[in-house]
Scaffold this motif. Structure first.
Motif, PDB file in Angstrom:
ATOM      1  N   PRO A  10     -18.012 -28.667  22.461  1.00 44.47           N
ATOM      2  CA  PRO A  10     -19.403 -29.333  23.143  1.00 44.47           C
ATOM      3  C   PRO A  10     -18.873 -29.687  24.561  1.00 44.47           C
ATOM      4  CG  PRO A  10     -18.970 -30.302  20.900  1.00 44.47           C
ATOM      5  CD  PRO A  10     -17.831 -29.623  21.144  1.00 44.47           C
ATOM      6  N   SER A  11     -17.778 -30.461  24.718  1.00 39.83           N
ATOM      7  CA  SER A  11     -17.611 -30.790  26.094  1.00 39.83           C
ATOM      8  C   SER A  11     -17.240 -29.828  27.234  1.00 39.83           C
ATOM      9  CB  SER A  11     -16.174 -32.048  26.162  1.00 39.83           C
ATOM     10  OG  SER A  11     -15.377 -31.426  25.539  1.00 39.83           O
ATOM     11  N   LEU A  12     -16.416 -28.895  26.449  1.00 43.06           N
ATOM     12  CA  LEU A  12     -16.154 -27.493  27.366  1.00 43.06           C
ATOM     13  C   LEU A  12     -17.285 -26.927  27.678  1.00 43.06           C
ATOM     14  CD1 LEU A  12     -13.704 -26.150  28.462  1.00 43.06           C
ATOM     15  CD2 LEU A  12     -13.680 -24.693  26.420  1.00 43.06           C
ATOM     16  N   SER A  13     -18.494 -26.868  26.951  1.00 40.54           N
ATOM     17  CA  SER A  13     -19.669 -25.991  27.385  1.00 40.54           C
ATOM     18  C   SER A  13     -20.137 -27.004  28.466  1.00 40.54           C
ATOM     19  CB  SER A  13     -20.461 -26.128  26.014  1.00 40.54           C
ATOM     20  OG  SER A  13     -21.839 -25.697  26.337  1.00 40.54           O
ATOM     21  N   PHE A  14     -20.275 -28.125  28.648  1.00 42.32           N
ATOM     22  CA  PHE A  14     -20.771 -28.929  29.819  1.00 42.32           C
ATOM     23  C   PHE A  14     -19.904 -28.726  30.912  1.00 42.32           C
ATOM     24  CE2 PHE A  14     -22.980 -31.548  26.568  1.00 42.32           C
ATOM     25  CZ  PHE A  14     -24.225 -31.603  26.937  1.00 42.32           C
ATOM     26  N   LEU A  15     -18.731 -28.728  30.725  1.00 43.27           N
ATOM     27  CA  LEU A  15     -17.646 -28.685  31.651  1.00 43.27           C
ATOM     28  C   LEU A  15     -18.108 -27.165  32.454  1.00 43.27           C
ATOM     29  CD1 LEU A  15     -15.470 -30.033  33.430  1.00 43.27           C
ATOM     30  CD2 LEU A  15     -13.767 -28.853  31.650  1.00 43.27           C
ATOM     31  N   LYS A  19     -21.314 -29.771  34.675  1.00 37.72           N
ATOM     32  CA  LYS A  19     -21.717 -30.899  34.384  1.00 37.72           C
ATOM     33  C   LYS A  19     -20.463 -32.183  34.052  1.00 37.72           C
ATOM     34  CE  LYS A  19     -26.163 -29.714  33.101  1.00 37.72           C
ATOM     35  NZ  LYS A  19     -27.658 -29.877  32.096  1.00 37.72           N
ATOM     36  N   LEU A  20     -19.831 -32.391  35.039  1.00 35.50           N
ATOM     37  CA  LEU A  20     -18.416 -33.061  34.842  1.00 35.50           C
ATOM     38  C   LEU A  20     -18.910 -34.589  34.244  1.00 35.50           C
ATOM     39  CD1 LEU A  20     -16.865 -32.763  38.277  1.00 35.50           C
ATOM     40  CD2 LEU A  20     -16.726 -31.185  36.224  1.00 35.50           C
ATOM     41  N   LEU A  21     -19.655 -35.321  34.345  1.00 37.31           N
ATOM     42  CA  LEU A  21     -19.927 -36.547  33.970  1.00 37.31           C
ATOM     43  C   LEU A  21     -20.432 -36.338  32.465  1.00 37.31           C
ATOM     44  CD1 LEU A  21     -21.223 -38.715  36.875  1.00 37.31           C
ATOM     45  CD2 LEU A  21     -18.906 -38.604  35.995  1.00 37.31           C
ATOM     46  N   THR A  22     -21.097 -35.638  32.221  1.00 33.15           N
ATOM     47  CA  THR A  22     -21.766 -35.410  30.931  1.00 33.15           C
ATOM     48  C   THR A  22     -20.807 -35.003  29.913  1.00 33.15           C
ATOM     49  OG1 THR A  22     -23.915 -34.564  31.890  1.00 33.15           O
ATOM     50  CG2 THR A  22     -23.605 -34.066  29.608  1.00 33.15           C
ATOM     51  N   ALA A  23     -19.737 -33.910  30.544  1.00 35.07           N
ATOM     52  CA  ALA A  23     -18.622 -33.257  29.715  1.00 35.07           C
ATOM     53  C   ALA A  23     -17.703 -34.533  29.391  1.00 35.07           C
ATOM     54  CB  ALA A  23     -17.919 -32.318  30.626  1.00 35.07           C
ATOM     55  N   LEU A  25     -18.609 -37.628  28.976  1.00 38.22           N
ATOM     56  CA  LEU A  25     -19.291 -38.490  27.995  1.00 38.22           C
ATOM     57  C   LEU A  25     -19.123 -38.004  26.684  1.00 38.22           C
ATOM     58  CD1 LEU A  25     -20.932 -41.064  27.499  1.00 38.22           C
ATOM     59  CD2 LEU A  25     -22.969 -39.672  28.161  1.00 38.22           C
ATOM     60  N   CYS A  26     -19.587 -36.514  26.774  1.00 43.47           N
ATOM     61  CA  CYS A  26     -19.336 -35.696  25.311  1.00 43.47           C
ATOM     62  C   CYS A  26     -18.116 -35.635  24.772  1.00 43.47           C
ATOM     63  CB  CYS A  26     -19.863 -34.422  25.734  1.00 43.47           C
ATOM     64  SG  CYS A  26     -20.113 -33.402  24.272  1.00 43.47           S
ATOM     65  N   LEU A  27     -17.107 -35.779  25.697  1.00 40.97           N
ATOM     66  CA  LEU A  27     -15.736 -35.695  25.162  1.00 40.97           C
ATOM     67  C   LEU A  27     -15.422 -36.974  24.336  1.00 40.97           C
ATOM     68  CD1 LEU A  27     -12.802 -34.256  24.839  1.00 40.97           C
ATOM     69  CD2 LEU A  27     -12.210 -35.367  26.855  1.00 40.97           C
ATOM     70  N   LEU A  29     -17.549 -38.782  22.998  1.00 42.57           N
ATOM     71  CA  LEU A  29     -18.374 -38.874  21.809  1.00 42.57           C
ATOM     72  C   LEU A  29     -17.566 -37.992  20.466  1.00 42.57           C
ATOM     73  CD1 LEU A  29     -20.887 -39.805  20.338  1.00 42.57           C
ATOM     74  CD2 LEU A  29     -22.158 -37.613  21.310  1.00 42.57           C
ATOM     75  N   GLN A  30     -17.001 -36.869  21.050  1.00 38.70           N
ATOM     76  CA  GLN A  30     -16.382 -35.941  20.095  1.00 38.70           C
ATOM     77  C   GLN A  30     -15.258 -36.425  19.636  1.00 38.70           C
ATOM     78  OE1 GLN A  30     -16.804 -32.390  22.433  1.00 38.70           O
ATOM     79  NE2 GLN A  30     -14.563 -31.905  22.215  1.00 38.70           N
ATOM     80  N   ILE A  31     -14.714 -37.415  20.327  1.00 36.42           N
ATOM     81  CA  ILE A  31     -13.460 -37.801  19.845  1.00 36.42           C
ATOM     82  C   ILE A  31     -13.212 -38.394  18.425  1.00 36.42           C
ATOM     83  CG2 ILE A  31     -11.617 -39.701  20.010  1.00 36.42           C
ATOM     84  CD1 ILE A  31     -11.916 -39.405  22.985  1.00 36.42           C
ATOM     85  N   THR A  32     -14.305 -38.850  18.090  1.00 41.15           N
ATOM     86  CA  THR A  32     -14.728 -39.403  16.493  1.00 41.15           C
ATOM     87  C   THR A  32     -14.969 -38.145  15.688  1.00 41.15           C
ATOM     88  OG1 THR A  32     -16.722 -40.133  16.747  1.00 41.15           O
ATOM     89  CG2 THR A  32     -15.040 -41.712  17.392  1.00 41.15           C
ATOM     90  N   LEU A  33     -14.709 -37.894  14.516  1.00 39.04           N
ATOM     91  CA  LEU A  33     -15.138 -36.974  13.670  1.00 39.04           C
ATOM     92  C   LEU A  33     -16.632 -37.035  13.464  1.00 39.04           C
ATOM     93  CD1 LEU A  33     -14.340 -34.437  11.939  1.00 39.04           C
ATOM     94  CD2 LEU A  33     -14.228 -35.845  10.225  1.00 39.04           C
ATOM     95  N   ILE A  34     -17.348 -38.240  13.289  1.00 39.27           N
ATOM     96  CA  ILE A  34     -18.592 -38.442  12.880  1.00 39.27           C
ATOM     97  C   ILE A  34     -19.465 -37.916  14.350  1.00 39.27           C
ATOM     98  CG2 ILE A  34     -20.474 -40.214  12.532  1.00 39.27           C
ATOM     99  CD1 ILE A  34     -18.282 -41.633  11.119  1.00 39.27           C
ATOM    100  N   GLY A  35     -18.957 -38.404  15.511  1.00 38.48           N
ATOM    101  CA  GLY A  35     -19.466 -38.071  16.919  1.00 38.48           C
ATOM    102  C   GLY A  35     -19.774 -36.581  17.139  1.00 38.48           C
ATOM    103  N   TRP A  36     -18.602 -35.888  16.534  1.00 39.18           N
ATOM    104  CA  TRP A  36     -18.689 -34.428  16.850  1.00 39.18           C
ATOM    105  C   TRP A  36     -19.980 -33.599  16.451  1.00 39.18           C
ATOM    106  CZ3 TRP A  36     -14.381 -31.763  18.716  1.00 39.18           C
ATOM    107  CH2 TRP A  36     -14.292 -30.507  18.886  1.00 39.18           C
ATOM    108  N   ILE A  37     -20.562 -33.878  15.520  1.00 42.05           N
ATOM    109  CA  ILE A  37     -22.011 -33.271  15.302  1.00 42.05           C
ATOM    110  C   ILE A  37     -23.049 -33.689  16.162  1.00 42.05           C
ATOM    111  CG2 ILE A  37     -23.694 -33.237  13.397  1.00 42.05           C
ATOM    112  CD1 ILE A  37     -21.737 -33.359  11.326  1.00 42.05           C
ATOM    113  N   PRO A  38     -23.374 -35.039  16.578  1.00 44.86           N
ATOM    114  CA  PRO A  38     -24.186 -35.062  17.743  1.00 44.86           C
ATOM    115  C   PRO A  38     -23.851 -34.583  18.898  1.00 44.86           C
ATOM    116  CG  PRO A  38     -23.790 -37.313  16.353  1.00 44.86           C
ATOM    117  CD  PRO A  38     -22.899 -36.063  16.054  1.00 44.86           C
ATOM    118  N   ALA A  39     -22.566 -34.449  19.394  1.00 49.53           N
ATOM    119  CA  ALA A  39     -21.935 -33.852  20.403  1.00 49.53           C
ATOM    120  C   ALA A  39     -22.500 -32.357  20.452  1.00 49.53           C
ATOM    121  CB  ALA A  39     -20.503 -34.175  20.840  1.00 49.53           C
ATOM    122  N   ALA A  40     -22.020 -31.625  19.329  1.00 45.85           N
ATOM    123  CA  ALA A  40     -22.391 -30.349  19.240  1.00 45.85           C
ATOM    124  C   ALA A  40     -23.951 -30.076  19.465  1.00 45.85           C
ATOM    125  CB  ALA A  40     -21.797 -29.849  18.003  1.00 45.85           C
TER     126      ALA A  40
END
Length: 66
Positions: A10-15, A19-23, A25-27, A29-40
């Motif tokens: 997900p973060s690479l998609s923003f990058l 969208k650097l700041l969004t990427a 923030l998404c990174l 969020l996706q560091i945690t396994l639970i946060g991966w789904i909302p980030a995707a």
């Protein structure tokens, strides 16, 4: 292709869309396994909205030219 990227990285998609700041923030969020789904989900919805915005801009351009 870009949708699969948004799901798995997900973060690479923003990058890649500039969208650097969004990427970042998404990174975070996706560091945690639970946060991966909302980030995707966020990345896919953002991608779909960007596509819809481009499509609408083209339609507006065509309507104005007539």
């Amino acid at each position: 292709m870009m949708t699969l990227l948004a799901i798995f990285f997900p973060s690479l998609s923003f990058l890649l869309r500039g969208k650097l700041l969004t990427a970042l923030l998404c990174l975070i969020l996706q560091i945690t396994l639970i946060g991966w789904i909302p980030a995707a989900v966020w990345a896919v919805l953002s991608l779909q909205n960007a596509r819809a915005d481009r499509r609408n801009a083209k339609l507006i351009k065509v309507v104005k030219s007539k």
